[in-house]
Write a protein that holds these residues in place. Structure first.
Motif, PDB file in Angstrom:
ATOM      1  N   THR A 270     -21.540 -27.956 -41.315  1.00  0.00           N
ATOM      2  CA  THR A 270     -21.971 -29.177 -40.625  1.00  0.00           C
ATOM      3  C   THR A 270     -23.311 -28.981 -39.941  1.00  0.00           C
ATOM      4  OG1 THR A 270     -19.683 -29.868 -40.272  1.00  0.00           O
ATOM      5  CG2 THR A 270     -21.356 -30.864 -38.862  1.00  0.00           C
ATOM      6  N   ALA A 274     -26.704 -30.771 -41.232  1.00  0.00           N
ATOM      7  CA  ALA A 274     -27.398 -31.690 -40.330  1.00  0.00           C
ATOM      8  C   ALA A 274     -28.819 -31.224 -40.071  1.00  0.00           C
ATOM      9  CB  ALA A 274     -26.623 -31.804 -39.010  1.00  0.00           C
ATOM     10  N   THR A 294     -26.559 -31.175 -34.996  1.00  0.00           N
ATOM     11  CA  THR A 294     -26.599 -29.709 -35.025  1.00  0.00           C
ATOM     12  C   THR A 294     -26.400 -29.139 -33.618  1.00  0.00           C
ATOM     13  OG1 THR A 294     -28.055 -29.622 -36.950  1.00  0.00           O
ATOM     14  CG2 THR A 294     -28.055 -27.704 -35.495  1.00  0.00           C
ATOM     15  N   VAL A 297     -22.681 -30.121 -32.108  1.00  0.00           N
ATOM     16  CA  VAL A 297     -21.573 -29.384 -32.724  1.00  0.00           C
ATOM     17  C   VAL A 297     -21.627 -27.913 -32.345  1.00  0.00           C
ATOM     18  CG1 VAL A 297     -20.610 -28.591 -34.910  1.00  0.00           C
ATOM     19  CG2 VAL A 297     -21.250 -30.987 -34.626  1.00  0.00           C
ATOM     20  N   VAL A 479     -22.198 -33.613 -43.916  1.00  0.00           N
ATOM     21  CA  VAL A 479     -22.237 -34.055 -42.534  1.00  0.00           C
ATOM     22  C   VAL A 479     -21.040 -34.942 -42.213  1.00  0.00           C
ATOM     23  CG1 VAL A 479     -23.458 -35.551 -40.901  1.00  0.00           C
ATOM     24  CG2 VAL A 479     -24.704 -33.812 -42.174  1.00  0.00           C
ATOM     25  N   SER A 482     -17.189 -32.775 -43.673  1.00  0.00           N
ATOM     26  CA  SER A 482     -16.738 -31.456 -43.237  1.00  0.00           C
ATOM     27  C   SER A 482     -16.006 -31.565 -41.899  1.00  0.00           C
ATOM     28  CB  SER A 482     -17.918 -30.498 -43.093  1.00  0.00           C
ATOM     29  OG  SER A 482     -17.473 -29.228 -42.636  1.00  0.00           O
ATOM     30  N   TRP A 484     -15.522 -30.076 -39.126  1.00  0.00           N
ATOM     31  CA  TRP A 484     -16.006 -28.983 -38.284  1.00  0.00           C
ATOM     32  C   TRP A 484     -15.155 -28.807 -37.018  1.00  0.00           C
ATOM     33  CZ3 TRP A 484     -17.049 -30.212 -33.314  1.00  0.00           C
ATOM     34  CH2 TRP A 484     -17.247 -31.574 -33.013  1.00  0.00           C
ATOM     35  N   TYR A 818     -13.044 -37.109 -36.232  1.00  0.00           N
ATOM     36  CA  TYR A 818     -14.465 -37.189 -36.581  1.00  0.00           C
ATOM     37  C   TYR A 818     -14.649 -37.689 -38.000  1.00  0.00           C
ATOM     38  CZ  TYR A 818     -19.098 -35.716 -38.075  1.00  0.00           C
ATOM     39  OH  TYR A 818     -20.358 -35.695 -38.618  1.00  0.00           O
ATOM     40  N   ASN A 819     -13.924 -37.106 -38.920  1.00  0.00           N
ATOM     41  CA  ASN A 819     -14.057 -37.505 -40.324  1.00  0.00           C
ATOM     42  C   ASN A 819     -13.502 -38.895 -40.565  1.00  0.00           C
ATOM     43  OD1 ASN A 819     -13.133 -34.335 -40.225  1.00  0.00           O
ATOM     44  ND2 ASN A 819     -14.985 -34.701 -41.441  1.00  0.00           N
TER      45      ASN A 819
END
Length: 859
Positions: A270, A274, A294, A297, A479, A482, A484, A818-819
């Motif tokens: 991720t 990004a 970036t 996260v 982005v 994933s 993360w 998030y996803n």
């Protein structure tokens, strides 16, 4: 001689059967070092491929090849089972290394190697790479050696080996670097997010609304001059990526190299995607720059990792005040009669060492002069101290409770405590940590994410987007797709669970406890100091208060724990009154079950008129004491001694004595002027909540086993309890380890203990539990410690661990929020850095909020 060697070792624990050992033989000719080992062998079948329980020097694989040595390394920077596999592969590939075993639970790596082909220093250098730092475990905190400032042999303040490793200069440096990465992510990240909050985010929002201040942003910054923004944002974001995100990048690299995708790989994908997409956008003058994702996260995940590390440090700090330390120095007698304090490692064969009353014996040796009373419970598990006479062997790690000792080091200086420490390290290294749920899920998800991203790139290229468009499609898919946050959910959940456990009196050293405890099938309890208090006290007596005071007056001149219990009962409080000593200068300590000298001397009166000093013609026997108290000749001690002095005990009293022995009590008879006056029952009292604890575990469907080094009579009360499945008595430390290993053939095993002698068994068990009063080595070997003295903490640990496991699963599910937000938005073509970052913040907030809920209120 070689053909007979196997017959000279215990068939269960492989302990040597020396010439002075009387082996316990079966009809089949099998030999055991104790009745306890024989009982374990009879009751528990051997496991297929069972290894010898004794893993001390000479009993493991390296002993079969004289060239090999075993080096124990501590590894800073280990976080998961992936680290174990990687470090084993690195060490195993070195020339001269035959075997390497790592454990992230213990943050340790044990290597069997040929010292002529590769040295310990070369091993350290070879393994210290990619952010891992290796150094020998015995040198984890060298600056603390001898720094306690206390008397040699006393209880230093250094805490456990584990806590000293955790507070060593190298470990502190590792933690400082981790803190620096976290601070860099917050400070630089906050600075870099300023242009996003003031420029980029309003521009994104102006596409959906023209109200208020957003009207000024409509049509503004539709394109960027990459030559102006690119160098600044590219360099500063790259610095945050490397400083803060380095542990994630390393974890991802290790996972890829081992072909074991993990949660760090998903987070690294991720932040890298990004960063790359943002760089590509700036290069082409686009405004959808994902540098903020970036930063956010990397900072969020490292904040969770940092919080996890700090909570574990707090747990380690709790050990310092709970446990005793290993002896690091010795008082060596010089040729001129003076003494000199030296590190234990500097002792040589033939040295004489002085140990004063209240100090621990630093190494094994032979007593040279003046008998003393030694408490070996910390090493052997035997609850009663023993009287040692000149010429007998003393065990390193045991405590001199009466008198002083001068010992001859004899051969190569070592101690049973050191051997047990070596055993713990060997077992820890052979017990790998369990893969986290997050990593297990990541291993399934990562290939799918990469596959979908590649497919998006192929489709993009096929519809005419060109190489640049296809690359952008791949990066944007990563982005959005994933997960993360799986790398965030685990450390946040662990930190919150460990913190709550600490608040409830449970110190957790290893987060896998919350996974392992749910599968426990058998709980093994040590007896002395665990199911019992470990302290002698009077259970009951049929003597009048006056006669008990008379017995106590005589017993004040003996240092034996039984005598102290009687004195305490008469005083109705702990310890001697008005500073009076419990022994006189002319006494000779005795043991109600051992051997001692005999003395006959008048004890001078202190002049205060108290019964404690109104004793004449005091005499100490091997199994009791006698003297004239207030004009009467009184004898107190073993039934045999009192029966001899009084002409017999009588059938009723003998029957009661036998009954008390079966219940684990130690009967002490009192006689006066040739007549038996009554009985005092002394014993190691069971903890008040032991029955409730074992009953609760039994109701959970867990088998309960009692394992003790004490004699069978001392464990009698546990034998007939309906919730106790097995009781094994007179089992030595190596036998305990062997018993636990055999029990593991019946399911997952948890071991509860408090003594150094329990440490190898604690390490061998699938889950080790140490009581707060436990010794340093026991706590080093355990996975969790109960801070207070209540066995109910064991049941509480089960409840918390079960709830924590459920909470972790919830957070892993929330990590996918998030996803759930980003993917649908990306599918309809509306994804931008604002929405992606907002989804990341919302996800982190949900995970953190759920983790912070009390585990007791719900899981």
């Amino acid at each position: 001689m070689d053909d007979r060697q196997p017959e000279r070792r215990c068939s269960l624990c492989r302990a040597p059967l020396s010439d002075s050992t009387t082996p316990v033989e079966t009809a089949a000719g099998t030999r055991f070092c104790s009745t306890g080992c024989r009982a374990v062998d009879d009751a528990l079948p051997a496991r297929s491929g069972e290894r010898a329980a004794s893993t001390t020097v000479g009993d493991d694989e390296r002993a079969r090849d004289g060239r090999l040595e075993r080096t124990h390394l501590r590894i800073d920077g280990m976080h998961s089972a992936t680290c174990e596999t990687y470090l084993e592969s690195v060490a195993g590939a070195l020339e001269g290394v035959e075997r390497a075993e790592a454990s992230y639970v213990a943050e340790a790596l044990s290597v069997d190697h040929d010292p002529d082909r590769i040295s310990e220093t070369e091993l350290e250098r070879a393994v210290s790479q990619l952010g891992y730092t290796a150094y020998r475990r015995e040198e984890a905190n060298p600056e603390d050696r001898g720094a306690s400032g206390g008397d040699v042999g006393g209880e230093s303040t250094g805490g456990t080996r584990r806590s000293r490793e955790m507070s060593g200069v190298r470990k502190r440096r590792s933690d400082d670097i981790l803190e620096m990465r976290y601070v860099a992510g917050v400070v630089f990240g906050t600075f870099l997010l300023v242009p996003y909050a003031t420029v980029f985010y309003p521009v994104y929002l102006s596409a959906y609304s023209s109200r208020g201040v957003l009207a000024h942003y409509q049509g503004a910054f539709t394109s960027l001059e990459g030559g102006v923004f690119l160098p600044v944002l590219f360099v500063l974001t790259g610095a945050v990526l490397l400083l803060t995100g380095w542990p994630l990048l390393r974890g991802a690299y290790v996972g890829l190299r081992l072909r074991e995708p993990n949660a760090h790989l998903l987070a690294a994908l991720t932040i890298l995607a990004a960063y790359a997409y943002g760089t590509l956008s700036l290069a082409f003058g686009r405004i959808d720059v994902y540098y903020d994702l970036t930063i956010v996260v990397a900072a969020l995940v490292m904040a969770a990792v940092f919080a996890d590390a700090m909570v574990k440090r707090r747990a380690m700090d709790c050990l310092v005040d709970l446990t005793i330390s290993q002896v690091d120095e010795a008082r060596r007698l010089e040729a001129d009669g003076s003494t000199r304090s030296v590190p234990v490692g500097e002792l040589e064969p033939g040295d004489w060492v002085l140990i004063r009353e209240g100090e621990r014996i630093p190494v094994d040796g032979v007593l040279l002069e003046s008998e003393c009373t030694v408490d070996e419970a910390v090493v052997t598990g035997e609850s009663l101290p023993v009287v040692v006479t000149p010429g007998e062997t003393v065990v390193g790690g045991s405590l001199v409770v009466d008198g002083s000792a001068v010992i001859d080091v004899g051969g190569e200086p070592t101690s049973r405590l050191e051997q047990l420490t070596e055993t713990v390290w060997n077992v820890q290294s052979a017990t790998h940590g369990m893969t986290r749920h997050g990593n297990a899920l990541a291993a399934k998800v990562a290939p799918a994410v990469i596959g979908v991203a590649i497919l998006a790139g192929v489709v993009g290229y096929g519809v005419g987007s060109g190489a640049t468009g296809a690359t952008a499609a791949i990066l944007l898919t990563v982005v959005a797709a994933s997960p993360w946050a799986l790398a965030l959910a685990t450390p946040v959940s662990v930190a919150a669970s460990v913190h709550e456990a600490l608040e409830r009196g449970i110190v957790v050293f290893d987060e896998t406890v919350f996974e392992r405890i749910r599968d426990v099938d058998v709980v093994v309890f040590d007896k002395t100091g665990t199911l019992t208090t470990g302290e002698m006290s009077v259970r009951e007596t049929d003597l009048s208060d006056d006669l008990l005071a008379v017995a106590a007056a005589l017993e004040r001149h003996s240092s034996h724990p039984v005598a102290e219990a009687i004195v305490d009962a008469a005083d109705d409080g702990p310890g001697p009154r008005d500073g009076r000593s419990r022994r006189a200068a002319t006494e000779s300590p005795r043991s109600d079950g051992g051997s001692s000298g005999e003395s006959d001397a008048a004890v001078p009166d202190a002049g205060d008129g108290t019964p404690a000093t109104d004793v004449r013609e005091f005499r100490s026997h091997a199994i009791g004491v006698e003297g004239i108290v207030a004009g009467d000749r009184v004898v107190v001690g073993h039934p045999d001694l009192v029966g001899e002095r009084t002409g017999g005990l009588g059938p009723a009293l003998e029957e009661r004595i036998e009954r008390e022995r079966k219940n684990g009590g130690l009967p002490v008879v009192v006689g006066r002027d040739g007549h038996v006056e009554g009985l005092i029952v002394v014993g190691d009292e069971p903890r008040a909540d032991w029955e409730q604890t074992v009953t609760s575990l039994h109701e959970r469907g867990v088998d309960v086993v009692v394992l003790t080094g004490d004699a069978e009579t001392a464990a009698g009360r546990f034998v007939d309890h309906p919730c106790v499945d097995h009781v094994f008595a007179a089992v030595p430390p190596d036998g305990k380890t062997a018993a636990v290993e055999r029990l593991k053939g019946q399911g997952r095993v948890a071991m509860v203990g408090d003594g150094t002698n329990d440490a190898p068994a604690l390490a061998e068990a699938d889950l080790g539990v140490s009581l707060g009063s436990g010794t340093a080595l026991a706590s080093d070997a355990a996975d969790l410690a109960i801070v207070d003295e209540e066995l109910a903490g064991v049941e509480r640990a089960f409840d918390l661990a079960t709830a924590a496991r459920g909470r972790l699963r919830q957070n892993l599910g929330l990590a996918l929020v998030y996803n759930a937000i980003a993917v649908p938005i990306a599918v309809v073509g509306l994804l931008n850095p604002l929405f992606a970052t907002a989804a990341a913040v919302v996800t982190a907030a949900l995970v953190a909020a759920n983790a912070s809920r009390s585990l007791v209120d719900g899981a």
